[in-house]
Design a protein around this motif. Sequence first.
Motif, PDB file in Angstrom:
ATOM      1  N   VAL A 152       0.833  -1.206   0.000  1.00  0.00           N
ATOM      2  CA  VAL A 152       0.000   0.000   0.000  1.00  0.00           C
ATOM      3  C   VAL A 152       0.865   1.253   0.000  1.00  0.00           C
ATOM      4  CG1 VAL A 152      -1.654   1.343   1.363  1.00  0.00           C
ATOM      5  CG2 VAL A 152      -1.970  -1.120   1.083  1.00  0.00           C
ATOM      6  N   ILE A 153       1.901   1.269   0.831  1.00  0.00           N
ATOM      7  CA  ILE A 153       2.774   2.443   0.911  1.00  0.00           C
ATOM      8  C   ILE A 153       3.543   2.628  -0.390  1.00  0.00           C
ATOM      9  CG2 ILE A 153       4.813   3.390   2.075  1.00  0.00           C
ATOM     10  CD1 ILE A 153       3.746   2.014   4.659  1.00  0.00           C
ATOM     11  N   TYR A 154       4.072   1.535  -0.942  1.00  0.00           N
ATOM     12  CA  TYR A 154       4.838   1.627  -2.185  1.00  0.00           C
ATOM     13  C   TYR A 154       3.956   2.044  -3.348  1.00  0.00           C
ATOM     14  CZ  TYR A 154       8.141   0.443  -5.872  1.00  0.00           C
ATOM     15  OH  TYR A 154       8.975   0.505  -6.953  1.00  0.00           O
ATOM     16  N   ALA A 155       2.810   1.390  -3.481  1.00  0.00           N
ATOM     17  CA  ALA A 155       1.919   1.705  -4.604  1.00  0.00           C
ATOM     18  C   ALA A 155       1.420   3.140  -4.514  1.00  0.00           C
ATOM     19  CB  ALA A 155       0.748   0.740  -4.640  1.00  0.00           C
ATOM     20  N   GLY A 156       1.110   3.593  -3.298  1.00  0.00           N
ATOM     21  CA  GLY A 156       0.642   4.963  -3.143  1.00  0.00           C
ATOM     22  C   GLY A 156       1.746   5.983  -3.286  1.00  0.00           C
ATOM     23  N   GLY A 157       2.911   5.693  -2.709  1.00  0.00           N
ATOM     24  CA  GLY A 157       3.967   6.696  -2.664  1.00  0.00           C
ATOM     25  C   GLY A 157       4.908   6.705  -3.843  1.00  0.00           C
ATOM     26  N   GLN A 158       5.070   5.579  -4.525  1.00  0.00           N
ATOM     27  CA  GLN A 158       6.023   5.512  -5.627  1.00  0.00           C
ATOM     28  C   GLN A 158       5.333   5.452  -6.983  1.00  0.00           C
ATOM     29  OE1 GLN A 158       9.382   5.664  -5.346  1.00  0.00           O
ATOM     30  NE2 GLN A 158       9.178   5.960  -3.143  1.00  0.00           N
ATOM     31  N   VAL A 159       4.541   4.421  -7.176  1.00  0.00           N
ATOM     32  CA  VAL A 159       3.979   4.179  -8.499  1.00  0.00           C
ATOM     33  C   VAL A 159       2.874   5.160  -8.844  1.00  0.00           C
ATOM     34  CG1 VAL A 159       2.972   2.444 -10.014  1.00  0.00           C
ATOM     35  CG2 VAL A 159       4.582   1.755  -8.247  1.00  0.00           C
ATOM     36  N   ALA A 160       1.920   5.335  -7.942  1.00  0.00           N
ATOM     37  CA  ALA A 160       0.815   6.244  -8.235  1.00  0.00           C
ATOM     38  C   ALA A 160       1.317   7.671  -8.425  1.00  0.00           C
ATOM     39  CB  ALA A 160      -0.220   6.182  -7.109  1.00  0.00           C
TER      40      ALA A 160
END
Length: 255
Positions: A152-160
């Motif tokens: 959740v943190i990676y997808a929200g903070g990096q990819v999105a």
Amino acid sequence: MTLGRTPSEIDGNFAGVIENNFTHGSASLVLSRLTDKELAGIARLYRQTNAGRPPKLLDVLASRLTAKELVRVAGVFGVNDVNAAVQRSASHSVASMYAARVATGEVTIPTTIMPMSGPAPTRYMTLEEIYLEFRTAPVGSLGPAAAFSETVIYAGGQVAAAGAVGWKIGSEVGDLIQEYDPSLWDAIGGTVAGVADRIQSAADAVTNSSGVQRGIQEHNADGMFQYPVSSSSDPYGDWDATWDLGNDIGDGCFD
């Protein structure tokens, strides 16, 4: 290794990341922490993303696992492919014991492996890849909660943040939680829509924050999963996915 910043990069890197995790971590320990369904998910996605290349992962596993562990791997990766890897890369003693176990019919397809829920697995495949990549890394391998928190943190903070990829992170991660760890879903609690909204809000908060606030939002997101990354020995996360959280913990912000 890095996971990537767009869905296509993540998909292209998946096989290499999984190979790296099993090469540089404790292959036996990681394997022991994976459920049959998670291992089957890795096998399915590894085949898809590694098409046209030698199956290096199987050679890594053959060189690092016991005969009993390789029998389990054969149940999801296929006996013929694992047999070939064992002949290429296992020690003579492991190869002999493995062959004896196969000959006595020990290889079975786990009954817990079922088709993924939802109308089409590809609907959330990249988020599934992120989860399984974290799940085989040191912090994420501690348990599904830690891997989902990092996802959740990676997808929200990096990819999105990098590409506005259009994922519905809340509902898609929610689907994956129900697929891979229903008990975690029950622990989060609430209605399906409510849990999805909470996950989405956490991801959005990470996306839209920076500096001190980013560490706070990463901590809040981790809290939804009962703080598995915050309480680990490495709160910076795998590949520094929760770097700001780790910095704030180091500074005593959440004491």
